[in-house]
Motif scaffolding. Structure first.
Motif, PDB file in Angstrom:
ATOM      1  N   THR A  73      13.556  46.796  -2.997  1.00 43.49           N
ATOM      2  CA  THR A  73      14.814  47.619  -3.557  1.00 43.49           C
ATOM      3  C   THR A  73      13.624  48.177  -4.271  1.00 43.49           C
ATOM      4  OG1 THR A  73      15.947  44.892  -3.754  1.00 43.49           O
ATOM      5  CG2 THR A  73      16.673  46.893  -4.796  1.00 43.49           C
ATOM      6  N   ILE A  74      14.747  49.726  -4.176  1.00 44.82           N
ATOM      7  CA  ILE A  74      14.152  51.013  -4.405  1.00 44.82           C
ATOM      8  C   ILE A  74      15.603  50.996  -5.335  1.00 44.82           C
ATOM      9  CG2 ILE A  74      12.541  51.412  -3.185  1.00 44.82           C
ATOM     10  CD1 ILE A  74      15.060  53.404  -2.477  1.00 44.82           C
ATOM     11  N   GLN A  75      15.185  52.559  -6.538  1.00 37.93           N
ATOM     12  CA  GLN A  75      16.372  53.359  -6.742  1.00 37.93           C
ATOM     13  C   GLN A  75      16.069  54.325  -6.652  1.00 37.93           C
ATOM     14  OE1 GLN A  75      17.453  51.931 -10.933  1.00 37.93           O
ATOM     15  NE2 GLN A  75      19.085  53.441 -10.867  1.00 37.93           N
ATOM     16  N   THR A  76      17.007  55.274  -6.674  1.00 35.57           N
ATOM     17  CA  THR A  76      16.195  56.775  -6.435  1.00 35.57           C
ATOM     18  C   THR A  76      17.021  57.517  -7.508  1.00 35.57           C
ATOM     19  OG1 THR A  76      18.628  57.891  -6.108  1.00 35.57           O
ATOM     20  CG2 THR A  76      17.096  56.934  -4.253  1.00 35.57           C
ATOM     21  N   ALA A  77      16.671  58.636  -7.222  1.00 39.56           N
ATOM     22  CA  ALA A  77      16.319  59.311  -9.603  1.00 39.56           C
ATOM     23  C   ALA A  77      18.073  59.705  -9.515  1.00 39.56           C
ATOM     24  CB  ALA A  77      16.167  61.020  -8.712  1.00 39.56           C
ATOM     25  N   ARG A  78      18.910  59.576  -8.152  1.00 40.52           N
ATOM     26  CA  ARG A  78      19.974  59.576  -7.948  1.00 40.52           C
ATOM     27  C   ARG A  78      20.882  58.598  -8.568  1.00 40.52           C
ATOM     28  NH1 ARG A  78      21.827  62.556  -3.384  1.00 40.52           N
ATOM     29  NH2 ARG A  78      19.985  62.086  -2.401  1.00 40.52           N
ATOM     30  N   GLY A  79      20.711  57.697  -8.606  1.00 45.57           N
ATOM     31  CA  GLY A  79      21.171  56.089  -9.506  1.00 45.57           C
ATOM     32  C   GLY A  79      21.159  55.576  -7.575  1.00 45.57           C
ATOM     33  N   GLN A  80      21.269  55.898  -7.097  1.00 45.51           N
ATOM     34  CA  GLN A  80      21.175  54.677  -5.284  1.00 45.51           C
ATOM     35  C   GLN A  80      20.520  53.905  -5.384  1.00 45.51           C
ATOM     36  OE1 GLN A  80      20.335  57.236  -1.583  1.00 45.51           O
ATOM     37  NE2 GLN A  80      21.084  54.776  -0.979  1.00 45.51           N
ATOM     38  N   ILE A  81      20.661  52.292  -5.509  1.00 47.05           N
ATOM     39  CA  ILE A  81      19.940  51.399  -5.280  1.00 47.05           C
ATOM     40  C   ILE A  81      20.309  50.603  -3.312  1.00 47.05           C
ATOM     41  CG2 ILE A  81      20.031  48.717  -5.618  1.00 47.05           C
ATOM     42  CD1 ILE A  81      20.475  49.599  -8.566  1.00 47.05           C
ATOM     43  N   ALA A  82      18.673  50.397  -2.847  1.00 43.56           N
ATOM     44  CA  ALA A  82      18.499  50.141  -1.355  1.00 43.56           C
ATOM     45  C   ALA A  82      17.996  49.287  -1.613  1.00 43.56           C
ATOM     46  CB  ALA A  82      18.164  51.343  -0.910  1.00 43.56           C
ATOM     47  N   THR A  83      17.470  48.048  -0.643  1.00 47.57           N
ATOM     48  CA  THR A  83      17.127  47.380  -0.518  1.00 47.57           C
ATOM     49  C   THR A  83      16.756  47.481   1.154  1.00 47.57           C
ATOM     50  OG1 THR A  83      17.892  45.742  -2.064  1.00 47.57           O
ATOM     51  CG2 THR A  83      16.159  44.358  -0.686  1.00 47.57           C
ATOM     52  N   ASP A  84      15.335  47.331   1.667  1.00 47.94           N
ATOM     53  CA  ASP A  84      14.911  47.154   2.662  1.00 47.94           C
ATOM     54  C   ASP A  84      14.431  46.195   3.261  1.00 47.94           C
ATOM     55  OD1 ASP A  84      15.539  49.672   5.082  1.00 47.94           O
ATOM     56  OD2 ASP A  84      15.196  50.705   3.178  1.00 47.94           O
ATOM     57  N   ASP A  85      14.128  46.186   4.792  1.00 47.19           N
ATOM     58  CA  ASP A  85      13.410  45.205   5.086  1.00 47.19           C
ATOM     59  C   ASP A  85      12.902  45.083   6.761  1.00 47.19           C
ATOM     60  OD1 ASP A  85      15.387  43.829   5.599  1.00 47.19           O
ATOM     61  OD2 ASP A  85      14.095  41.919   6.539  1.00 47.19           O
TER      62      ASP A  85
END
Length: 73
Positions: free
Chosen positions: A18-30
């Motif tokens: 799970t990451i958070q981008t500098a623009r605030g987007q949170i995403a989970t990948d697997d």
């Protein structure tokens, strides 16, 4: 007579990040990743996955969660 050391069989792992981008987007990948014991390490697998995430989301992100476990029940 010299003997060549046998390379261990590859092992499939499952990763989740799970990451958070500098623009605030949170995403989970697997996904699955294959590693050869004694050749690959947790660090090298993490670095490869981080490079994949950089391609997908750009370089400006922080990792909020990371898991790497053998893909077995």
């Amino acid at each position: 007579m010299t003997t060549q050391a046998e390379t261990p069989e590859p092992v499939t792992y499952h990763w989740i990040a799970t990451i958070q981008t500098a623009r605030g987007q949170i995403a989970t990948d697997d996904g699955p990743v294959t590693a050869v014991p004694g050749v690959h390490t947790h660090t090298t697998i993490y670095q490869n996955i981080q490079a994949y995430l950089e391609e997908k989301y750009g370089a400006n992100f922080v990792v909020l969660f990371f898991s790497l476990t053998p893909d077995q029940l």
